[in-house]
Design an enzyme around this catalytic site. Structure first.
Site, PDB file in Angstrom:
ATOM      1  N   CYS A  15       0.497  -1.699   0.393  1.00 55.93           N
ATOM      2  CA  CYS A  15      -0.329   0.263  -0.063  1.00 55.93           C
ATOM      3  C   CYS A  15       0.819   1.616  -0.184  1.00 55.93           C
ATOM      4  O   CYS A  15       0.018   1.958  -0.909  1.00 55.93           O
ATOM      5  CB  CYS A  15      -1.190  -0.166   1.180  1.00 55.93           C
ATOM      6  SG  CYS A  15      -2.675  -1.529   0.765  1.00 55.93           S
ATOM      7  N   ARG A  43       5.309  -8.065  -0.890  1.00 54.94           N
ATOM      8  CA  ARG A  43       5.562  -7.005  -1.667  1.00 54.94           C
ATOM      9  C   ARG A  43       5.812  -6.125  -1.553  1.00 54.94           C
ATOM     10  O   ARG A  43       5.220  -5.604  -0.580  1.00 54.94           O
ATOM     11  CB  ARG A  43       3.966  -7.222  -1.534  1.00 54.94           C
ATOM     12  CG  ARG A  43       2.980  -7.828  -2.842  1.00 54.94           C
ATOM     13  CD  ARG A  43       1.747  -7.916  -2.868  1.00 54.94           C
ATOM     14  NE  ARG A  43       0.838  -7.770  -1.875  1.00 54.94           N
ATOM     15  CZ  ARG A  43      -0.431  -7.592  -1.810  1.00 54.94           C
ATOM     16  NH1 ARG A  43      -1.023  -7.873  -2.395  1.00 54.94           N
ATOM     17  NH2 ARG A  43      -1.313  -8.119  -0.580  1.00 54.94           N
TER      18      ARG A  43
HETATM   19  C1  UDX Z   1      -0.833   0.114   5.606  1.00 54.06           C
HETATM   20  C2  UDX Z   1      -1.759   1.243   7.126  1.00 54.06           C
HETATM   21  O1  UDX Z   1      -1.094   0.541   8.044  1.00 54.06           O
HETATM   22  C3  UDX Z   1      -3.097   0.069   6.822  1.00 54.06           C
HETATM   23  O2  UDX Z   1      -3.914   1.087   7.177  1.00 54.06           O
HETATM   24  C4  UDX Z   1      -3.463  -0.010   4.660  1.00 54.06           C
HETATM   25  O3  UDX Z   1      -4.602  -0.692   5.036  1.00 54.06           O
HETATM   26  C5  UDX Z   1      -2.309  -0.670   4.337  1.00 54.06           C
HETATM   27  O4  UDX Z   1      -1.355   0.125   4.383  1.00 54.06           O
HETATM   28  P1  UDX Z   1       0.456  -2.448   5.822  1.00 54.06           P
HETATM   29  O5  UDX Z   1       0.687  -2.107   4.692  1.00 54.06           O
HETATM   30  O6  UDX Z   1      -0.297  -3.740   5.784  1.00 54.06           O
HETATM   31  O7  UDX Z   1      -0.703  -1.548   6.525  1.00 54.06           O
HETATM   32  O8  UDX Z   1       1.123  -2.121   7.362  1.00 54.06           O
HETATM   33  P2  UDX Z   1       2.017  -1.125   8.517  1.00 54.06           P
HETATM   34  O9  UDX Z   1       2.237  -1.773   9.275  1.00 54.06           O
HETATM   35  O10 UDX Z   1       1.240   0.179   8.317  1.00 54.06           O
HETATM   36  O11 UDX Z   1       4.017  -0.896   7.652  1.00 54.06           O
HETATM   37  C6  UDX Z   1       4.122  -0.667   6.260  1.00 54.06           C
HETATM   38  C7  UDX Z   1       5.847  -1.133   6.525  1.00 54.06           C
HETATM   39  O12 UDX Z   1       6.239   0.303   7.309  1.00 54.06           O
HETATM   40  C8  UDX Z   1       6.342  -1.923   7.096  1.00 54.06           C
HETATM   41  O13 UDX Z   1       6.857  -2.187   6.090  1.00 54.06           O
HETATM   42  C9  UDX Z   1       7.047  -2.075   8.763  1.00 54.06           C
HETATM   43  O14 UDX Z   1       7.530  -2.817   9.031  1.00 54.06           O
HETATM   44  C10 UDX Z   1       6.957  -0.559   7.981  1.00 54.06           C
HETATM   45  N1  UDX Z   1       7.319   0.216   9.330  1.00 54.06           N
HETATM   46  C11 UDX Z   1       6.464   0.556  10.434  1.00 54.06           C
HETATM   47  C12 UDX Z   1       8.051   1.023   9.532  1.00 54.06           C
HETATM   48  O15 UDX Z   1       9.222   0.330   9.400  1.00 54.06           O
HETATM   49  N2  UDX Z   1       8.403   1.845  11.190  1.00 54.06           N
HETATM   50  C13 UDX Z   1       6.807   2.145  11.429  1.00 54.06           C
HETATM   51  O16 UDX Z   1       7.397   2.526  12.417  1.00 54.06           O
HETATM   52  C14 UDX Z   1       5.814   1.375  11.044  1.00 54.06           C
HETATM   53  P1  ADP Z   2      -5.240  -7.187  -2.149  1.00 52.72           P
HETATM   54  O1  ADP Z   2      -3.753  -7.636  -1.383  1.00 52.72           O
HETATM   55  O2  ADP Z   2      -5.792  -6.336  -2.006  1.00 52.72           O
HETATM   56  O3  ADP Z   2      -6.259  -8.214  -1.736  1.00 52.72           O
HETATM   57  P2  ADP Z   2      -4.169  -9.394  -3.961  1.00 52.72           P
HETATM   58  O4  ADP Z   2      -3.253  -9.464  -4.884  1.00 52.72           O
HETATM   59  O5  ADP Z   2      -3.986 -10.246  -2.383  1.00 52.72           O
HETATM   60  O6  ADP Z   2      -4.342  -7.891  -3.601  1.00 52.72           O
HETATM   61  O7  ADP Z   2      -5.606 -10.117  -4.486  1.00 52.72           O
HETATM   62  C1  ADP Z   2      -6.413  -9.733  -5.088  1.00 52.72           C
HETATM   63  C2  ADP Z   2      -7.072 -10.972  -6.292  1.00 52.72           C
HETATM   64  O8  ADP Z   2      -8.020 -10.390  -6.930  1.00 52.72           O
HETATM   65  C3  ADP Z   2      -6.360 -11.942  -6.448  1.00 52.72           C
HETATM   66  O9  ADP Z   2      -6.446 -13.410  -5.682  1.00 52.72           O
HETATM   67  C4  ADP Z   2      -6.637 -12.165  -8.115  1.00 52.72           C
HETATM   68  O10 ADP Z   2      -6.657 -13.121  -8.629  1.00 52.72           O
HETATM   69  C5  ADP Z   2      -8.490 -11.730  -7.766  1.00 52.72           C
HETATM   70  N1  ADP Z   2      -8.489 -10.827  -9.058  1.00 52.72           N
HETATM   71  C6  ADP Z   2      -8.313 -10.198  -9.603  1.00 52.72           C
HETATM   72  N2  ADP Z   2      -8.963  -9.831 -10.942  1.00 52.72           N
HETATM   73  C7  ADP Z   2      -9.877 -10.849 -10.412  1.00 52.72           C
HETATM   74  C8  ADP Z   2     -11.445 -10.576 -11.319  1.00 52.72           C
HETATM   75  N3  ADP Z   2     -11.779 -10.310 -12.648  1.00 52.72           N
HETATM   76  N4  ADP Z   2     -12.539 -11.570 -11.139  1.00 52.72           N
HETATM   77  C9  ADP Z   2     -11.838 -12.478  -9.373  1.00 52.72           C
HETATM   78  N5  ADP Z   2     -10.957 -12.305  -9.177  1.00 52.72           N
HETATM   79  C10 ADP Z   2      -9.862 -11.503  -9.554  1.00 52.72           C
END
Ligand code: UDX
Ligand code: ADP
Length: 463
Positions: free
Chosen positions: A277, A347
């Protein structure tokens, strides 16, 4: 409108956990999660809940309880769309790798395909909910496709961004800080919003459910992630300064975090943030700002990513410099490959980029991660297209056991903050390493004094 059947398109890190919690909390609603990926659906249906494709503490238990009762995983996308009154779109929206906006804009092709499929199949009115992270104004595009290609049925589009963090997804879903729902101001729009509010209100206090217009909702998601990522880049910038002075970044973080205006969360210096994200959302923010000619706004946010890239690069550069300016032929062991602890998601993990740099210097990488399989590691490296897959396999080897992974290594690099790393027998690891035995702690996870006492040359971030 009372919701009795929900369909979620996309059984990934967002769709899977979110629907599992909705199913658990709303036994009166039938929740069907569909995906084109047959292997993924088969894994969600695996009898042994330890084999579901997303590793999240507590998730297996919830899936095990609801699956087959009111939670279903299926590849029959059309059928689930047809049945549902409410459809979540949780498909992937990666950064574009081609054409205009390459490397910046979100690739909306999966979203568009979904919208077209919903339009083709639907015979009754439906509420469509955007759950995937999307650039602002995507709802408008979805609406246009649905209205122009549908069978004359009515669609209401809502934006309901997901704020769960991986590794704590279940906890975050069970007691969210807030749930955000954006919709049209028309009476139909408001009715759709209320229908979704009623779903969440089964377990979320109503005062925590915010209602906004669609664009505020879409932009809030990007902004929340940009602010969080900015805090990490800010403390990482200070970590480099700490390394040049006698300051310690953990002490600085604690001191500033006690200021209630700043707060203590998200101030952990690290080898750099990863995850699906942060980078993507900031790139989206930069891209749309540029598209509106707001160059200063775009540059401001882009700096968060520039700082993050710098943090990853200087980590690998420091390893090479410290190992007497050459790592060629040396074994460097990575503990951790996931982008954070308690997830099997890799990722944008910093580990990928650090490994790529070190392989460029001809190091051999030994790897142990408690949840990431070797195939995933290889596919992450291959995706960079720096060298052939065969070459990558030659340079990186994964081990089932941390002690084997660390045996004969010249250095260990901690890339993920898995709790178990703290409890290893570090004396045993030290005894079996090349000397001097170096540890580069990219997560400030280990006890510096203890490590030095054993004899390690121990370096952490920001001290
Ligand atoms: C993030 C947002 O927190 C969440 O609200 C949104 O829905 C998706 O993106 P996520 O990416 O799953 O969530 O994890 P997060 O805990 O935010 O960590 C992101 C990255 O920042 C990780 O690599 C983590 O290790 C790093 N991080 C986080 C730091 O290096 N230091 C910190 O203090 C906090
Ligand atoms: P996220 O972290 O946003 O959940 P992912 O890549 O883990 O993303 O999951 C997205 C999922 O959506 C994948 O498993 C992919 O196969 C599925 N997907 C993408 N396009 C379609 C579609 N048109 N119909 C059904 N599934 C789909």
């Amino acid at each position: 409108m009372k919701i009795t059947k929900i369909c979620c398109i996309g059984a990934g890190y967002v769709g899977g956990p979110t629907m599992a919690v909705i199913a658990e909390k709303c036994p009166h609603i039938k929740v069907t999660v569909v995906d084109l990926n047959e292997k993924r659906i088969a894994a969600w249906n695996d009898e042994n809940v330890d084999n579901i494709p997303v590793y999240e503490p507590g998730l297996g238990e919830i899936v095990g309880k609801a699956r087959g009762k009111n939670l279903f995983f299926s590849t029959e996308v059309d059928k689930a769309i047809d049945e549902a009154e409410l459809i979540f779109i949780s498909v992937n929206t990666p950064t574009k790798t081609y054409g205009t906006g390459k490397g910046m804009a979100a690739d909306l092709k999966y979203i568009e395909l979904c919208a077209r499929q919903i339009a083709r199949v639907s015979k009754t009115d439906k509420i469509i909910v955007e759950k995937s992270t999307l650039p602002v104004r995507t709802a408008e595009a979805i609406k246009s496709i649905l209205d122009n290609t549908g069978n004359g049925v009515q669609f209401q589009i809502l934006s309901n961004p997901e704020f769960l963090a991986e590794g704590t997804a279940v906890e975050d879903l069970l007691s969210p800080d807030r749930v955000l729902i954006g919709g049209e101001t028309s009476p139909e729009g408001q009715k759709a919003i209320e229908a979704l509010v009623d779903v969440y209100a089964n377990w979320v206090p109503r005062e925590r459910i915010l209602k906004t217009n669609v664009w505020s909702s879409e932009l809030s998601k990007l902004t929340a992630n940009a602010f969080l990522a900015q805090r990490v880049s800010s403390i990482n910038a200070i970590s480099e300064l700490c390394e040049k002075t006698e300051a310690n970044v953990s002490e600085v973080a604690k001191a500033i975090g006690m200021d209630s205006r700043i707060g203590s969360k998200f101030l952990k210096a690290s080898v750099g943030f990863g995850g699906s994200c942060f980078q993507k959302d900031i790139l989206n923010l930069v891209y749309i700002s540029k598209a509106f000619g707001l160059n200063e706004v775009a540059d401001y946010w882009e700096q968060v990513i520039i700082m993050n890239d710098h943090q990853k690069r200087r980590f690998s550069r420091n390893i090479v410099q410290t190992l007497y300016n050459t790592v060629s032929g040396k074994k460097i062991t990575f503990l951790g490959w996931a982008f954070k602890k308690d997830t099997n998601d890799t990722r944008e993990s910093a580990a990928i980029y650090v490994a790529d740099d070190l392989i460029n210097e001809q190091a051999t990488i030994g790897l142990f991660d408690p949840k990431v399989p070797y195939q995933q590691v290889l596919s992450d490296l291959d995706y960079l297209e720096t060298r052939s897959s065969v070459e990558n396999q030659k340079y990186i080897k994964s081990f089932d056991n941390p002690y084997e992974a660390c045996k004969d290594a010249h250095a260990i690099a901690i890339l993920t903050e898995w709790d178990e790393f703290k409890d290893y027998d570090w004396q045993r690891i030290y005894d079996n390493m090349q000397k001097p035995a170096f540890v580069f702690d990219g997560r400030n996870l280990l006890d510096a004094a203890k490590m030095k006492e054993i004899g390690f040359v121990y370096q952490a971030i920001g001290s």
